[in-house]
Design an enzyme around this catalytic site. Structure first.
Site, PDB file in Angstrom:
ATOM      1  N   GLY A  38      -0.369  30.087  73.936  1.00 39.87           N
ATOM      2  CA  GLY A  38       0.031  29.289  72.772  1.00 39.87           C
ATOM      3  C   GLY A  38       0.721  30.132  71.712  1.00 39.87           C
ATOM      4  N   GLU A  80     -10.374  50.060  51.662  1.00 39.09           N
ATOM      5  CA  GLU A  80      -9.317  49.215  51.084  1.00 39.09           C
ATOM      6  C   GLU A  80      -8.466  49.987  50.073  1.00 39.09           C
ATOM      7  OE1 GLU A  80     -11.541  45.632  50.064  1.00 39.09           O
ATOM      8  OE2 GLU A  80     -12.181  45.558  52.159  1.00 39.09           O
ATOM      9  N   TYR A 104       0.031  35.181  58.920  1.00 40.44           N
ATOM     10  CA  TYR A 104       0.868  34.905  60.094  1.00 40.44           C
ATOM     11  C   TYR A 104       1.366  36.225  60.667  1.00 40.44           C
ATOM     12  CZ  TYR A 104       0.838  30.165  58.244  1.00 40.44           C
ATOM     13  OH  TYR A 104       0.432  28.943  57.780  1.00 40.44           O
ATOM     14  N   PHE A 127      -8.437  38.346  67.727  1.00 39.46           N
ATOM     15  CA  PHE A 127      -8.769  36.924  67.697  1.00 39.46           C
ATOM     16  C   PHE A 127      -8.023  36.252  66.557  1.00 39.46           C
ATOM     17  CE2 PHE A 127     -12.469  38.321  70.150  1.00 39.46           C
ATOM     18  CZ  PHE A 127     -12.396  37.405  71.164  1.00 39.46           C
ATOM     19  N   GLY A 139      -7.464  33.054  63.853  1.00 39.43           N
ATOM     20  CA  GLY A 139      -8.332  32.153  63.107  1.00 39.43           C
ATOM     21  C   GLY A 139      -9.444  32.951  62.459  1.00 39.43           C
ATOM     22  N   TYR A 148     -16.268  42.912  44.401  1.00 43.40           N
ATOM     23  CA  TYR A 148     -17.484  43.184  45.182  1.00 43.40           C
ATOM     24  C   TYR A 148     -18.795  42.907  44.439  1.00 43.40           C
ATOM     25  CZ  TYR A 148     -14.964  44.554  49.282  1.00 43.40           C
ATOM     26  OH  TYR A 148     -14.166  44.500  50.401  1.00 43.40           O
ATOM     27  N   ARG A 191      -2.390  32.145  53.749  1.00 44.90           N
ATOM     28  CA  ARG A 191      -2.552  32.133  55.205  1.00 44.90           C
ATOM     29  C   ARG A 191      -1.944  33.399  55.790  1.00 44.90           C
ATOM     30  NH1 ARG A 191      -5.152  28.666  53.884  1.00 44.90           N
ATOM     31  NH2 ARG A 191      -5.401  26.542  54.667  1.00 44.90           N
ATOM     32  N   GLY A 208      -0.308  32.494  70.124  1.00 47.07           N
ATOM     33  CA  GLY A 208      -0.613  33.923  70.269  1.00 47.07           C
ATOM     34  C   GLY A 208       0.585  34.712  70.766  1.00 47.07           C
ATOM     35  N   ILE A 209       1.660  34.018  71.110  1.00 47.02           N
ATOM     36  CA  ILE A 209       2.893  34.681  71.546  1.00 47.02           C
ATOM     37  C   ILE A 209       3.534  35.474  70.397  1.00 47.02           C
ATOM     38  CG2 ILE A 209       4.483  32.777  70.991  1.00 47.02           C
ATOM     39  CD1 ILE A 209       5.904  33.329  73.676  1.00 47.02           C
TER      40      ILE A 209
HETATM   41  C1  HEM Z   1     -12.905  37.451  55.150  1.00 48.93           C
HETATM   42  C2  HEM Z   1     -16.687  40.426  55.330  1.00 48.93           C
HETATM   43  C3  HEM Z   1     -16.463  41.033  50.539  1.00 48.93           C
HETATM   44  C4  HEM Z   1     -12.937  37.751  50.335  1.00 48.93           C
HETATM   45  C5  HEM Z   1     -13.941  38.218  55.593  1.00 48.93           C
HETATM   46  C6  HEM Z   1     -14.343  38.297  56.974  1.00 48.93           C
HETATM   47  C7  HEM Z   1     -15.403  39.110  57.040  1.00 48.93           C
HETATM   48  C8  HEM Z   1     -15.689  39.570  55.691  1.00 48.93           C
HETATM   49  C9  HEM Z   1     -16.170  39.503  58.297  1.00 48.93           C
HETATM   50  C10 HEM Z   1     -13.657  37.573  58.142  1.00 48.93           C
HETATM   51  C11 HEM Z   1     -12.514  38.452  58.596  1.00 48.93           C
HETATM   52  C12 HEM Z   1     -11.493  37.742  59.443  1.00 48.93           C
HETATM   53  O1  HEM Z   1     -11.321  36.529  59.322  1.00 48.93           O
HETATM   54  O2  HEM Z   1     -10.840  38.438  60.240  1.00 48.93           O
HETATM   55  C13 HEM Z   1     -16.960  40.853  54.040  1.00 48.93           C
HETATM   56  C14 HEM Z   1     -18.028  41.751  53.673  1.00 48.93           C
HETATM   57  C15 HEM Z   1     -17.979  41.916  52.326  1.00 48.93           C
HETATM   58  C16 HEM Z   1     -16.859  41.118  51.844  1.00 48.93           C
HETATM   59  C17 HEM Z   1     -19.006  42.372  54.656  1.00 48.93           C
HETATM   60  C18 HEM Z   1     -18.851  42.721  51.407  1.00 48.93           C
HETATM   61  C19 HEM Z   1     -19.392  43.857  51.725  1.00 48.93           C
HETATM   62  C20 HEM Z   1     -15.469  40.218  50.062  1.00 48.93           C
HETATM   63  C21 HEM Z   1     -15.084  40.102  48.676  1.00 48.93           C
HETATM   64  C22 HEM Z   1     -14.094  39.169  48.623  1.00 48.93           C
HETATM   65  C23 HEM Z   1     -13.864  38.706  49.972  1.00 48.93           C
HETATM   66  C24 HEM Z   1     -15.682  40.907  47.546  1.00 48.93           C
HETATM   67  C25 HEM Z   1     -13.337  38.670  47.410  1.00 48.93           C
HETATM   68  C26 HEM Z   1     -13.803  37.980  46.497  1.00 48.93           C
HETATM   69  C27 HEM Z   1     -12.655  37.371  51.619  1.00 48.93           C
HETATM   70  C28 HEM Z   1     -11.671  36.361  51.967  1.00 48.93           C
HETATM   71  C29 HEM Z   1     -11.653  36.296  53.363  1.00 48.93           C
HETATM   72  C30 HEM Z   1     -12.625  37.249  53.834  1.00 48.93           C
HETATM   73  C31 HEM Z   1     -10.851  35.561  50.992  1.00 48.93           C
HETATM   74  C32 HEM Z   1     -10.777  35.390  54.238  1.00 48.93           C
HETATM   75  C33 HEM Z   1     -11.521  34.244  54.745  1.00 48.93           C
HETATM   76  C34 HEM Z   1     -11.567  33.069  53.804  1.00 48.93           C
HETATM   77  O3  HEM Z   1     -10.557  32.783  53.189  1.00 48.93           O
HETATM   78  O4  HEM Z   1     -12.618  32.417  53.759  1.00 48.93           O
HETATM   79  N1  HEM Z   1     -14.757  39.001  54.838  1.00 48.93           N
HETATM   80  N2  HEM Z   1     -16.273  40.488  52.912  1.00 48.93           N
HETATM   81  N3  HEM Z   1     -14.698  39.363  50.818  1.00 48.93           N
HETATM   82  N4  HEM Z   1     -13.200  37.886  52.764  1.00 48.93           N
HETATM   83 FE1  HEM Z   1     -14.653  39.271  52.838  1.00 48.93          FE
END
Ligand code: HEM
Length: 382
Positions: A269, A137, A208, A372, A374, A95, A206, A271-272
């Site tokens: 699709g 978390e 799934y 949702f 993706g 973070y 990924r 989503g099944i």
């Molecule tokens: C995905 C928010 C911090 C790594 C996401 C998503 C949101 C989000 C909205 C999309 C969720 C989805 O696809 O369902 C936030 C917020 C953070 C934060 C508000 C800080 C307050 C972090 C940190 C990391 C991280 C510290 C790690 C270094 C990821 C990764 C994804 C993700 C790897 C999956 C999407 C991708 O691979 O690009 N986060 N996140 N996030 N977040 Fe965070």
């Protein structure tokens, strides 16, 4: 605790940051991956390339900031993202790294307009938001670890069976390499799969959905081939029986409830997949719960699981199913009575249309459950 002054600064500047969202996010990811290339093992670098995921994280920070004095109201969304983070292996120590790079990007893009007091207010706000995520978390890691056969990190699994379900969807049965059991999970949950593709520097992760009810010794996922050169193509074309990959414990809060209300499972699709888990689980644990399974596919060739669904429905006291090719036009007589639960999963346009239709037909919003697929939508949009 944020001062009233900082709350005001953050709330009044959030729309400005949002308006410069793409610029800030581009700078943010560029610097983040230059300074911390190891994070490319966690982030989806294909999405980064396509730019789809680009703004989700930063937009979520801005949306959370607009609710900074009432963060409890967005707790359900924080939990949903927390599940995703936990399943990806995001840690408390990540973070500050993300925070520092986000602030740097804001400063770089806004220049002099980002005064010291603005930056310092955002640093405080980010700290509060990050703490909310870290708290959620931490609890999820604890739960994953404390469960029977549970584990908190990625664990090696072996492909024990591969079944072609349609022209585009193949199921993979994954067994723990140590020969142990898999943890129990709720129908509708997903796992993260981590792959090292030969010749590629960074691993790919990924998510799934699990596509069957809980079975003690395997997870089943059913993957749609998305196109050439993608992770899904690698799984379809190269992953064979006996191959090893890493899997994290089941996650997600789009899950079948335990009520006895009639159940309507609507999917489009691929989503099944969570619906298969919900159907099998309801069939096994709640045989007298009425279930209606409605699925839309482009055509018969891409449709998976028709036989499996029909067999389950026939064995169910009160089950029915319908398969539609092309656009799904839900009619009133496909609805069940008051108090029924509707679960919806599929591509975003499909889901939007179905949810709109259900609302139009008078189904109360709290009875419509959906997820949702993706890259997730930003906090404000969920
Ligand atoms: C995905 C928010 C911090 C790594 C996401 C998503 C949101 C989000 C909205 C999309 C969720 C989805 O696809 O369902 C936030 C917020 C953070 C934060 C508000 C800080 C307050 C972090 C940190 C990391 C991280 C510290 C790690 C270094 C990821 C990764 C994804 C993700 C790897 C999956 C999407 C991708 O691979 O690009 N986060 N996140 N996030 N977040 Fe965070």
């Amino acid at each position: 605790m944020l001062s009233q002054k900082n709350i005001e600064i953050v709330k009044s500047t959030a729309p400005i940051l949002e308006a410069r969202g793409i610029d800030i996010t581009t700078v943010f990811y560029k610097n983040l991956f230059t300074d911390h290339p190891e994070l490319l093992h966690i982030f989806n670098h294909s999405n980064q390339k396509q730019g789809r995921q680009q703004t989700a994280l930063a937009n979520a920070v801005y949306a959370a900031a607009q609710n900074i004095d009432q963060l409890h109201t967005i707790l359900p969304v924080v939990k949903q993202i927390g599940h995703k983070h936990r399943s990806l292996g995001v840690r408390a120590e990540h973070y500050p790294i993300v925070g520092e790079h986000l602030l740097r990007a804001i400063k770089e893009v806004l220049g002099d307009a980002a005064t010291d007091s603005i930056i310092s207010a955002w640093a405080d706000a980010y700290g509060v938001i990050a703490d909310a995520f870290i708290g959620v978390e931490k609890e999820l890691y604890k739960q994953a670890r404390s469960q029977k056969a549970g584990f908190a990190d990625f664990k090696p699994f072996i492909v024990s069976k591969k079944v072609k379900e349609s022209d585009v969807i193949t199921s993979f049965y994954l067994e723990p390499e140590d020969g142990g059991d898999v943890p129990e999970y709720d129908a509708g949950q997903y796992i993260s799969v981590r792959l090292n593709i030969p010749g590629e520097t960074y691993s790919h992760i990924r998510q799934y959905s699990l596509s069957s009810a809980h079975h003690p010794n395997f997870f089943r996922i059913s993957v749609k081939r998305e196109g050439k050169g993608t992770v899904s193509a690698y799984l379809h074309d190269h992953l064979k029986l006996g191959d090893r990959l890493e899997v994290s414990a089941p996650a997600g809060d789009f899950v079948l409830n335990q009520e006895t209300t009639p159940l309507v499972l609507i999917s489009g699709g691929v989503g099944i997949t969570p619906m298969m888990s919900m159907l099998e689980t309801a069939y096994r644990n709640q045989p007298s719960r009425p279930v209606s399974f409605i699925h839309a596919s482009r055509n018969e060739a891409v449709l998976p699981f028709k036989g499996e669904v029909k067999r389950m429905i026939q064995g169910h006291d009160e089950g029915k199913c319908s398969f539609v090719y092309g656009t799904l036009a839900l009619s009133e007589d496909q609805l069940e009575g008051d108090g029924s639960d509707y679960y919806v999963c599929g591509p975003v346009p499909f889901m939007k249309a179905v949810i709109e239709r259900l609302k139009h037909l008078g189904v109360p919003v709290d009875r419509i459950h959906y997820e949702f697929f993706g890259p997730g939508l930003d906090l404000a949009g969920v």
